[in-house]
Design a protein around this motif. Structure first.
Motif, short mmCIF file in Angstrom:
data_model
loop_
_atom_site.label_atom_id
_atom_site.label_comp_id
_atom_site.label_asym_id
_atom_site.label_seq_id
_atom_site.Cartn_x
_atom_site.Cartn_y
_atom_site.Cartn_z
N ARG A 97 0.82 -1.23 0.00
CA ARG A 97 0.00 0.00 0.00
C ARG A 97 0.85 1.28 0.00
O ARG A 97 0.53 2.24 -0.73
CB ARG A 97 -0.95 -0.01 1.19
N PRO A 98 1.92 1.38 0.78
CA PRO A 98 2.71 2.63 0.78
C PRO A 98 3.36 2.95 -0.56
O PRO A 98 3.74 4.10 -0.80
CB PRO A 98 3.77 2.37 1.86
N VAL A 117 1.53 5.87 -2.31
CA VAL A 117 1.44 7.21 -1.71
C VAL A 117 1.95 8.24 -2.72
O VAL A 117 3.01 8.06 -3.32
CB VAL A 117 2.27 7.27 -0.41
N TYR A 118 1.20 9.32 -2.89
CA TYR A 118 1.60 10.35 -3.84
C TYR A 118 1.56 11.76 -3.26
O TYR A 118 2.00 12.71 -3.90
CB TYR A 118 0.74 10.29 -5.10
N ASP A 119 0.99 11.94 -2.04
CA ASP A 119 1.02 13.25 -1.39
C ASP A 119 0.72 13.05 0.10
O ASP A 119 0.57 11.92 0.57
CB ASP A 119 0.02 14.23 -2.03
N ASP A 120 0.63 14.14 0.84
CA ASP A 120 0.41 14.04 2.28
C ASP A 120 -0.94 13.43 2.61
O ASP A 120 -1.09 12.70 3.59
CB ASP A 120 0.53 15.43 2.93
N SER A 142 -2.69 11.16 0.79
CA SER A 142 -2.67 9.72 0.56
C SER A 142 -1.81 9.00 1.61
O SER A 142 -2.11 7.87 2.01
CB SER A 142 -2.17 9.41 -0.85
N ARG A 143 -0.76 9.66 2.07
CA ARG A 143 0.07 9.08 3.13
C ARG A 143 -0.74 8.95 4.43
O ARG A 143 -0.69 7.91 5.09
CB ARG A 143 1.30 9.94 3.37
N ILE A 198 -3.22 5.97 4.04
CA ILE A 198 -2.59 4.66 4.21
C ILE A 198 -2.26 4.42 5.68
O ILE A 198 -2.46 3.31 6.20
CB ILE A 198 -1.31 4.55 3.35
N ASN A 199 -1.77 5.44 6.37
CA ASN A 199 -1.52 5.30 7.81
C ASN A 199 -2.80 4.94 8.55
O ASN A 199 -2.79 4.12 9.48
CB ASN A 199 -0.93 6.59 8.37
N LYS A 215 0.68 5.66 -9.99
CA LYS A 215 0.26 5.20 -8.67
C LYS A 215 -1.26 5.03 -8.59
O LYS A 215 -1.94 5.68 -7.80
CB LYS A 215 0.79 6.15 -7.60
#
Length: 406
Positions: free
Chosen positions: A269-270, A273-276, A278-279, A282-283, A372
């Motif tokens: 999944r990580p 990640v393409y920006d804050d 999406s990060r 995922i978190n 992504k």
């Protein structure tokens, strides 16, 4: 009066047609709400520092929405209801009358119609729920697109609480190691029916409308009909378990599946990640999955502790310590001690086997071609590449399952 956060959101482009009616708590971080084509309709509430709303999303089009520490991915429409500690991965739709609680994860393009209750529920991409459904403590996979998806018919219930007052009842439709590849046959659970957890259902299976399913169906592509009971009245046995192997083994499979999914969430999944935003999403998925694993182990522990009383009651009636009923109690209680150790070790395991390493490399190379885009990337993998990923996750599961089944 508009509060400062609402003013900030309007200034950054969030559409709030009736700001006087919207409540946003002071702990909400406005930086976690996108200003790009987001609409918050009349009567909505957003509460909690974890709350996240990504671009092209709408809250409360049909009825007010309460969003508490819930993460809303791109292009998602939550039309009305209560959502707490849930995660929507993106392109989701959920009808009004929702009651969605802790540990719920709806992956991309999974949906629900009106008046649906979820808790500790994980839906893989494309899974669709009808209306008037209670589907707590479940994982469901299957399907290849929005036109070829697993579905739960309207007025369906997952029975997740037993007369012995435990919730060691998680049910799994499909499995994790094949389900993540997004190429399995869909599963259909017919409306006006139910599952008595814990059960497992294979890919391609259909349960007939009105059926109550109490047993596993692990063969694929089956039509399953749940029979009706005759009218009888017999003495009830309080606090006694008679189907221990079924309950114990299904819990082992479910928890092992979640732990293998943790490997996927950690290593695959990580990569998307393409920006804050999406990060953060995922978190949130990772945290909710951890919540699910913790909950399932906790509920499993309660069940195993209750076996002490069940054994005492049986001994008071038979006093035969070598009977099959007593021996299966002892075996389950002993195995749970080992299960606790193995689960804790696997949750913290950072090792990746050769199939896992090869699969991660294949996904990284495919992202260079496709960008992504999670679903597009996974579905564009070759059969050999997918096979490596399936084997990787299957090995993670089997490392636990083979040691723990009774």
């Amino acid at each position: 009066m508009e509060n400062a956060i609402i003013k900030t959101l309007i200034k950054k482009g969030v559409k709030i047609p009736n700001p006087e009616s919207v409540y946003i708590s002071d702990d909400v971080n406005p930086d976690r709400i996108s200003g790009e084509n987001v609409t918050i309709h009349t009567g909505c509430k957003i509460i909690g520092e974890r709350s996240l709303v990504m671009r092209n999303s709408q809250l409360g089009h049909e009825a007010p929405v309460t969003l508490e520490n819930t993460l809303v991915g791109e292009n998602t429409k939550l039309k009305g209801g209560f959502f707490t500690n849930a995660v929507f991965a993106g392109d989701n739709s959920f009808g009004s009358g929702a009651h969605v609680r802790n540990g719920t994860i709806l992956e991309e393009q999974s949906n629900a119609a009106h008046t649906v209750g979820l808790k500790q529920t994980i839906l893989f991409p494309f899974v669709t729920l009808g209306s008037l459904i209670n589907f707590c403590d479940c994982l469901m996979a299957g399907g290849t697109s929005r036109k070829d998806h697993s579905e739960v018919g309207s007025s369906f219930i997952h029975f997740n609480y037993t007369p012995n007052q435990d919730k060691a009842t998680p049910s799994m439709m499909g499995n994790v190691h094949q389900g993540v590849m997004l190429n399995s046959k869909p599963i259909f659970l017919g409306g006006q029916g139910g599952l008595v957890g814990p059960v497992r259902i294979g890919y391609g299976c259909i349960t007939a409308a009105g059926s109550i399913i109490r047993k596993n169906e692990l063969k694929q592509g089956r039509l399953v009909l749940g029979g009706a009971f005759k009218e009888v009245s017999v003495p009830r046995q309080y606090d006694v378990y008679t189907n221990i192997s079924h309950i114990f083994n299904n819990n082992i499979h479910y928890i092992a599946g979640l732990i293998s999914l943790k490997s996927w969430y950690k290593h695959i999944r990580p990569l998307f990640v393409y920006d804050d935003f999406s990060r953060a999403l995922i978190n949130g998925m990772q945290k909710n999955l951890d919540m699910c694993i913790k909950e399932r182990i906790h509920r499993f522990k309660i069940f195993c502790e209750k076996l002490n009383l069940s054994k005492e009651i049986l001994l008071s009636k038979t006093n035969d310590k070598s009977s099959k009923a007593i021996l299966i109690h002892d075996k389950a209680m002993d195995k749970f001690k080992l299960a606790s150790q193995i689960f804790n070790a696997e949750v913290g395991n950072k090792k990746i086997n050769k199939n896992g390493e090869a699969f991660i490399f294949a996904v990284e190379k495919k992202i260079e071609q496709t960008g992504k885009k999670y679903i597009k990337t996974i579905q564009s993998l070759s059969p050999d590449e997918s096979k490596k990923g399936i084997q990787w996750l299957f090995d993670v599961e089997q490392n636990m399952v083979e040691q723990l089944l009774i």
